[in-house]
Design an enzyme around this catalytic site. Structure first.
Site, PDB file in Angstrom:
ATOM      1  N   LYS A 133       0.936  -1.065  -0.109  1.00  0.00           N
ATOM      2  CA  LYS A 133      -0.178  -0.088   0.126  1.00  0.00           C
ATOM      3  C   LYS A 133       1.020   1.217   0.040  1.00  0.00           C
ATOM      4  CE  LYS A 133      -4.414   0.702   2.411  1.00  0.00           C
ATOM      5  NZ  LYS A 133      -5.210   0.472   3.817  1.00  0.00           N
TER       6      LYS A 133
HETATM    7  C1  E4P Z   1      -8.196   1.644   3.665  1.00  0.00           C
HETATM    8  O1  E4P Z   1      -7.540   0.650   3.326  1.00  0.00           O
HETATM    9  C2  E4P Z   1      -8.008   2.327   5.082  1.00  0.00           C
HETATM   10  O2  E4P Z   1      -7.416   1.211   5.773  1.00  0.00           O
HETATM   11  C3  E4P Z   1      -9.151   2.585   5.573  1.00  0.00           C
HETATM   12  O3  E4P Z   1     -10.396   2.099   5.009  1.00  0.00           O
HETATM   13  C4  E4P Z   1      -9.650   4.086   6.348  1.00  0.00           C
HETATM   14  O4  E4P Z   1     -10.818   4.135   6.832  1.00  0.00           O
HETATM   15  P1  E4P Z   1     -11.123   5.056   8.065  1.00  0.00           P
HETATM   16  O5  E4P Z   1     -11.263   6.377   7.240  1.00  0.00           O
HETATM   17  O6  E4P Z   1     -12.412   4.759   8.621  1.00  0.00           O
HETATM   18  O7  E4P Z   1      -9.786   5.254   8.970  1.00  0.00           O
END
Ligand code: E4P
Length: 218
Positions: free
Chosen positions: A83
């Site tokens: 990522k």
């Molecule tokens: C995506 O891969 C992120 O880990 C995640 O969806 C972020 O979500 P949040 O905005 O609830 O922290």
């Protein structure tokens, strides 16, 4: 539609996995912090449990450092998706890691223009954050629809991975729009099974059944 679980909580992943609800997992530095675990150790454990892509996020800001961290994370297991953030350096890292044959999930996407760049850099997944856009009074679901349209217009193969999912409605709307994948916290996936009319109907059936005085199967 593929379901990824947005957590580094092994017990929660295992429970959903046993029900066939887990096609992959996404983590991020905040979720690793919440788990209280070592990133390599917990990520390896998730990869042993789940066959699908498991996203593990780099934390460096310069492309060459992201590439180094990405290679290190990809060494954990063959199903790692590295990522990287949607910055110019992140796009450079995406291109390099993709060219080396790694899956790459480009995260922190908040505009259709950003998503277009990620597709051109060869991303396996683009992660537009619905909930965080809604938090600032923008329309997260509209962004999913815009990216879907753009990718379809030109046949980009990058998967639309709807992220920052906060509600059951987010999931069903993403399915209607045609997002390839959603990543949601375990609580949202559990909440998808609930409906007040199901509870009400069940209470009525249970009460009426008791009045019949019957038993099924003796
Ligand atoms: C995506 O891969 C992120 O880990 C995640 O969806 C972020 O979500 P949040 O905005 O609830 O922290």
């Amino acid at each position: 539609m593929r379901f990824f679980v947005d957590t580094a909580d092994i017990a929660a992943i295992r429970e959903l996995h046993e029900l066939g609800m887990v096609d992959g997992v996404t983590t991020n530095p905040s979720l690793i912090l919440k788990s209280g675990r070592d990133i390599a150790e917990v990520t390896r454990e998730i990869c042993e449990l789940v066959d699908g892509p498991v996203s593990a996020e780099v934390v460096a800001e310069a492309a060459e450092d992201m590439i180094r961290e990405g290679r290190h994370l990809a060494d954990i297991a063959p199903n790692i998706a590295v990522k990287v953030p949607l910055t110019w350096d992140g796009l450079k890292a995406c291109k390099a890691l993709t060219d080396e044959g790694h899956m790459v999930n480009v995260t922190l996407c908040f505009s259709a223009a950003q998503a277009l760049l990620a597709a051109k850099a060869g991303a396996t997944f683009i992660s537009p954050f619905i909930g965080r856009l809604d938090d600032v009074n923008l329309d997260g679901l509209q962004l999913i629809a815009d990216i879907r349209q753009i990718y379809d217009n030109y046949g980009y193969e990058t998967n639309v991975l709807a992220a920052s999912i906060r509600s059951v409605n987010h999931v069903s709307e993403c399915a209607k729009i045609g997002a390839d994948v959603i990543t949601a916290p375990p609580a949202v996936i559990h909440a998808m099974a609930s409906h007040p009319l199901t509870d009400k109907g069940l209470a009525q059936f249970t009460a009426d059944w008791a009045r019949t005085g019957q038993k099924i199967g003796g």
